[in-house]
Design an enzyme around this catalytic site. Structure first.
Site, PDB file in Angstrom:
ATOM      1  N   GLU A 122       0.761  -0.841   0.353  1.00 41.15           N
ATOM      2  CA  GLU A 122       0.056  -0.203  -0.677  1.00 41.15           C
ATOM      3  C   GLU A 122       0.609   1.597   0.074  1.00 41.15           C
ATOM      4  O   GLU A 122       0.885   2.466  -0.467  1.00 41.15           O
ATOM      5  CB  GLU A 122      -0.956   0.082   1.190  1.00 41.15           C
ATOM      6  N   GLU A 163     -15.334   8.671  -1.233  1.00 42.22           N
ATOM      7  CA  GLU A 163     -15.594   7.718  -3.437  1.00 42.22           C
ATOM      8  C   GLU A 163     -16.052   8.424  -4.327  1.00 42.22           C
ATOM      9  O   GLU A 163     -16.489   7.849  -4.861  1.00 42.22           O
ATOM     10  CB  GLU A 163     -15.387   6.111  -2.593  1.00 42.22           C
ATOM     11  N   ARG A 198     -10.712   9.669  -4.492  1.00 39.63           N
ATOM     12  CA  ARG A 198     -10.505   8.463  -3.581  1.00 39.63           C
ATOM     13  C   ARG A 198     -10.603   7.495  -4.739  1.00 39.63           C
ATOM     14  O   ARG A 198      -9.931   6.182  -3.534  1.00 39.63           O
ATOM     15  CB  ARG A 198     -11.492   8.735  -2.544  1.00 39.63           C
ATOM     16  N   HIS A 255      -6.640  -2.342  -6.594  1.00 42.31           N
ATOM     17  CA  HIS A 255      -7.050  -3.270  -5.850  1.00 42.31           C
ATOM     18  C   HIS A 255      -8.337  -4.394  -6.194  1.00 42.31           C
ATOM     19  O   HIS A 255      -8.783  -5.035  -6.405  1.00 42.31           O
ATOM     20  CB  HIS A 255      -7.628  -2.310  -4.849  1.00 42.31           C
TER      21      HIS A 255
END
Length: 359
Positions: free
Chosen positions: A183, A235, A239, A246
């Site tokens: 990450e 989001e 975002r 992912h």
């Protein structure tokens, strides 16, 4: 207490992320007015959860320790329901607080329990893992997994504050620390290339809990995330860029029944997303190749089973970024220049998978 770095999340519900060592004593200042504090933790963190409970008790709160299953096994509706039952039995009110002591999974669960109890009570993540510090604990995303996929049930519920106590990183197994670095690397590619330079300059120190370079990586990754979530909590725009890597990563986790670490799956997903960017013409070959190179320096996986594609594609289709029959991927238009690529061409998706397909 060691020197503390305070990184602020702004917006409608501002809070601070504290990074340092020996931070447990700061907890009472984040939960003023609460009479009770539920302390959610998994068995490996029982000792630290006990220390948190002692600090809260000394400040006049009544701690309620709640042990939950470790890792992704704890992120279920059934576990959340058991936590709700315990809050009800203890008489938790809207002024009380939920505290999650642990990594990303416990953090997601604690936040979801807090978001759903009485339609929202305060919560504080005390993050024990690198993944939790740079990802799950910051931004107010909470949730649990269901059979259809990861994090499909949840809520946006910002915490009252976040504690990133670097002393806890020494308790992590080496593979868990490395998983969190995936990450961190993601943040380097989407926003802060200095992160990549630091990892390439000293991969060993980047994975050393006592090294100053790891603290710098943690703080840089947190700053990337706080800047994004301050502007876009729910989001609806930028975002989404935090989901780089992912889409395939979550599909791999589901396919492995969550036996793979999140960061390991995201590592493969980053290489896949880079290849999608390359073959779509948005990303140069050198930057695409740098993904594998940096991740391999850290010992992170960059390939997955070649025979798994037919299982992964359906899982990607229920990714939260998808719209109708069109998959949407975060890709790079250049280093630190993320964008969204909409793809309905299964041939292109399969072609990109060849870059991560292991024999």
């Amino acid at each position: 207490m060691d020197d503390v770095t305070r990184i602020s999340v702004t917006g409608d519900r501002p809070y601070d992320v504290l990074v340092g060592r020996g931070l447990f004593d700061t907890l009472p200042t984040l939960v003023e007015g609460a009479a009770r504090a539920a302390v959610l933790y998994a068995a490996p963190l029982k000792q630290h959860a006990g220390q948190v409970a002692d600090v809260l008790a000394a400040a006049g709160l009544r701690p309620l320790p709640i042990e939950v299953p470790d890792a992704e096994a704890g992120k279920s509706v059934e576990v959340a329901a058991r936590c709700w039952d315990e809050l009800g039995a203890a008489g938790f009110t809207r002024t009380d607080v939920v505290i999650g002591v642990g990594g990303g999974a416990v953090t997601d669960l604690a936040g979801f329990v807090a978001a759903s109890w009485l339609r929202g009570v305060r919560w504080v993540p005390v993050s024990s893992s690198l993944l939790g510090m740079v990802d799950a604990a910051v931004g107010g995303k909470t949730g649990v997994n269901i059979a259809a996929g990861k994090n499909l049930v949840g809520a946006f519920h910002p915490p009252a504050g976040v504690l990133c106590d670097l002393d806890l990183l020494a308790t992590l197994p080496a593979d868990d620390l490395l998983a969190g670095l995936a990450e961190v690397v993601k943040c380097g590619f989407i926003a802060d290339p200095v992160i990549l330079d630091l990892v390439e300059g000293d991969p060993a120190a980047s994975a050393d809990p006592a090294a100053p370079v790891l603290r710098e990586l943690v703080e840089r990754a947190i700053r990337v995330k706080t800047e994004v979530v301050s502007a876009d909590l729910r989001e609806s725009g930028p975002r989404e860029f935090l989901n780089y890597g992912h889409t395939l990563g979550h599909a791999i986790e589901k396919n492995e029944r969550f036996r793979w670490r999140h960061g390991h799956a995201v590592s493969v997903g980053l290489v896949y997303a880079a290849e999608l960017g390359r073959i779509s013409g948005s990303l140069d070959a050198a930057t695409a190749a740098r993904h594998s190179a940096v991740l391999q320096l850290l010992g992170l996986p960059t390939t997955y089973r070649a025979d798994a594609w037919d299982e992964l594609l359906p899982a990607m289709r229920i990714d939260k970024k998808a719209r109708a029959d069109t998959l949407r991927f975060v890709v790079l238009d250049g280093l630190a220049k993320p964008g969204i690529l909409s793809i309905s061409d299964e041939g292109m998706l399969a072609q990109a998978y060849l870059a991560v397909a292991a024999a």
